[in-house]
Design a protein around this motif. Structure first.
Motif, short mmCIF file in Angstrom:
data_model
loop_
_atom_site.label_atom_id
_atom_site.label_comp_id
_atom_site.label_asym_id
_atom_site.label_seq_id
_atom_site.Cartn_x
_atom_site.Cartn_y
_atom_site.Cartn_z
N VAL A 222 -0.65 -3.58 8.66
CA VAL A 222 0.87 -3.62 9.02
C VAL A 222 1.40 -4.46 7.68
O VAL A 222 2.49 -4.25 7.15
CB VAL A 222 1.37 -4.09 10.16
CG1 VAL A 222 1.31 -2.98 11.13
CG2 VAL A 222 0.62 -5.42 10.60
N CYS B 137 13.32 2.94 12.26
CA CYS B 137 11.79 3.01 12.59
C CYS B 137 11.25 1.63 12.70
O CYS B 137 9.95 1.16 12.95
CB CYS B 137 11.04 4.05 12.06
SG CYS B 137 10.99 3.58 10.04
N CYS C 209 2.29 -2.52 2.13
CA CYS C 209 3.35 -1.48 1.69
C CYS C 209 2.93 -0.29 1.25
O CYS C 209 1.75 -0.11 0.39
CB CYS C 209 4.03 -1.85 0.34
SG CYS C 209 5.39 -0.74 -0.17
N THR C 210 3.06 0.66 2.45
CA THR C 210 2.34 2.14 2.07
C THR C 210 2.75 3.02 0.80
O THR C 210 2.16 3.86 0.77
CB THR C 210 2.34 3.02 3.47
OG1 THR C 210 3.77 3.05 3.77
CG2 THR C 210 1.46 1.98 4.49
N PHE D 68 8.73 -2.00 3.73
CA PHE D 68 8.15 -1.88 2.32
C PHE D 68 8.71 -2.71 1.55
O PHE D 68 9.78 -3.68 1.70
CB PHE D 68 8.65 -0.46 1.95
CG PHE D 68 8.19 0.92 2.96
CD1 PHE D 68 7.10 1.34 3.01
CD2 PHE D 68 9.11 1.09 4.01
CE1 PHE D 68 6.61 2.21 3.80
CE2 PHE D 68 8.48 1.99 4.97
CZ PHE D 68 7.40 2.56 4.72
N CYS E 71 11.27 7.97 5.77
CA CYS E 71 10.43 6.79 5.73
C CYS E 71 8.87 7.58 5.63
O CYS E 71 8.41 8.52 6.17
CB CYS E 71 10.12 6.28 7.23
SG CYS E 71 8.81 5.07 7.69
N PRO E 72 8.03 6.92 4.36
CA PRO E 72 6.78 7.57 4.02
C PRO E 72 5.80 7.49 5.03
O PRO E 72 4.84 8.17 5.23
CB PRO E 72 6.36 6.82 2.72
CG PRO E 72 7.40 5.79 3.01
CD PRO E 72 8.65 5.78 3.83
N THR E 73 5.91 6.80 6.01
CA THR E 73 4.90 6.20 7.18
C THR E 73 5.22 7.14 8.33
O THR E 73 4.16 7.81 8.82
CB THR E 73 5.10 4.83 7.80
OG1 THR E 73 5.01 3.71 6.61
CG2 THR E 73 4.08 4.34 8.73
N CYS E 74 6.54 7.07 8.93
CA CYS E 74 6.65 8.01 10.29
C CYS E 74 7.67 9.30 9.79
O CYS E 74 7.90 10.01 11.12
CB CYS E 74 7.16 7.01 11.16
SG CYS E 74 8.99 6.66 10.95
N LYS E 75 8.19 9.38 8.69
CA LYS E 75 8.93 10.60 8.51
C LYS E 75 10.57 10.52 8.93
O LYS E 75 11.07 11.33 9.00
CB LYS E 75 8.24 11.94 8.74
CG LYS E 75 6.75 11.98 8.30
CD LYS E 75 6.81 11.98 6.87
CE LYS E 75 5.22 12.11 6.28
NZ LYS E 75 5.18 11.48 5.01
N HIS F 298 9.77 0.08 9.97
CA HIS F 298 8.67 0.13 9.17
C HIS F 298 9.12 -0.72 7.87
O HIS F 298 10.52 -0.80 7.40
CB HIS F 298 8.09 1.54 8.50
CG HIS F 298 7.32 2.08 9.47
ND1 HIS F 298 7.76 3.24 10.17
CD2 HIS F 298 6.18 1.90 10.20
CE1 HIS F 298 6.66 3.56 11.16
NE2 HIS F 298 5.89 2.82 11.16
#
Ligand SMILES: [Zn+2]
Ligand SMILES: [Zn+2]
Length: 216
Positions: free
Chosen positions: A3, A37, A6-7, A41, A61-65, A39
């Motif tokens: 967590v 969400c 940064c994804t 970054f 969001c690139p993690t959860c869309k 998330h």
């Protein structure tokens, strides 16, 4: 990634952004949290991601869309109409049918298209599509009308069936173009179709819930 990473750039959030492309003006050590969400970054990475996308006023969001803002597409000008026809679709014998008619004329590509200034073709219009006139079918119709307004039903690109470039193509929301049979795979019966198309609409940020929120 943990967590604390940064994804987008895969660096730790405690370290500066590792994004290597054209550098946005945001400082590389700032971190931002997406409000819906949660998330987190590098802000630098989020801005770079937006700049590298189609800059349509939305961010996913690139993690959860989760989609932020209203996603719009590049569908060329045209017309969407629908009416009820008094016949049942295979698999939906208990109701009538909604026929949608899309009409897009050929034209010249705008700055948002692959080859601005070049002409594009529009094959097979008017295109007819079918939905059962059931509660769920009417819900899909309502969301498709929103998708049309947001220019998300069609795009200009290369046809996967003919290989022709600079032509009007479907854009990730599947339609049923066959009425009484299912010879092409784009017909009925297809018990999963309405759920599938609702999921495809949701992937474009179009759900009944999101429309209700936008009205608030
Ligand atoms: Zn980053
Ligand atoms: Zn997220």
């Amino acid at each position: 990634p943990s967590v604390q990473d940064c994804t987008i750039c895969m660096e730790r959030l405690s370290a500066p952004s590792g994004y290597k492309g054209p550098q946005p003006a945001v400082k590389p050590d700032l971190v931002g949290k997406l409000v819906k969400c949660g998330h987190v970054f590098h802000l630098h990475c989020l801005v770079a991601m937006y700049n590298n996308g189609n800059k349509d006023g939305s961010l996913q969001c690139p993690t959860c869309k989760t989609i932020y803002g209203v996603k719009t597409g590049t569908q060329p000008p045209g017309k969407m109409e629908y009416h009820i026809i008094p016949h049942a679709l295979p698999g939906h014998s208990d109701c009538k049918t909604i026929r949608i008619i899309y009409n897009i004329p050929p034209g010249v590509q705008g700055p948002e298209h692959p080859n601005p200034g070049k002409s594009f073709t529009a094959r097979g219009f008017p295109r007819h599509c079918y939905l059962p006139d059931s509660e769920k079918g009417r819900k899909v119709l309502k969301l498709l009308l929103v998708a049309w307004d947001r220019r998300l039903i069609f795009a200009i690109g290369t046809s996967s069936t003919t290989g022709e470039s600079d032509t009007v193509i479907w854009n990730e929301i599947h339609h049923k173009t066959e009425f009484g049979s299912n010879l092409t795979g784009h017909g009925y019966p297809d018990i999963n179709y309405l759920d599938n198309v609702l999921a495809e609409l949701a992937a474009q940020g179009i759900t009944e819930e999101s429309l209700a929120q936008e009205k608030d």
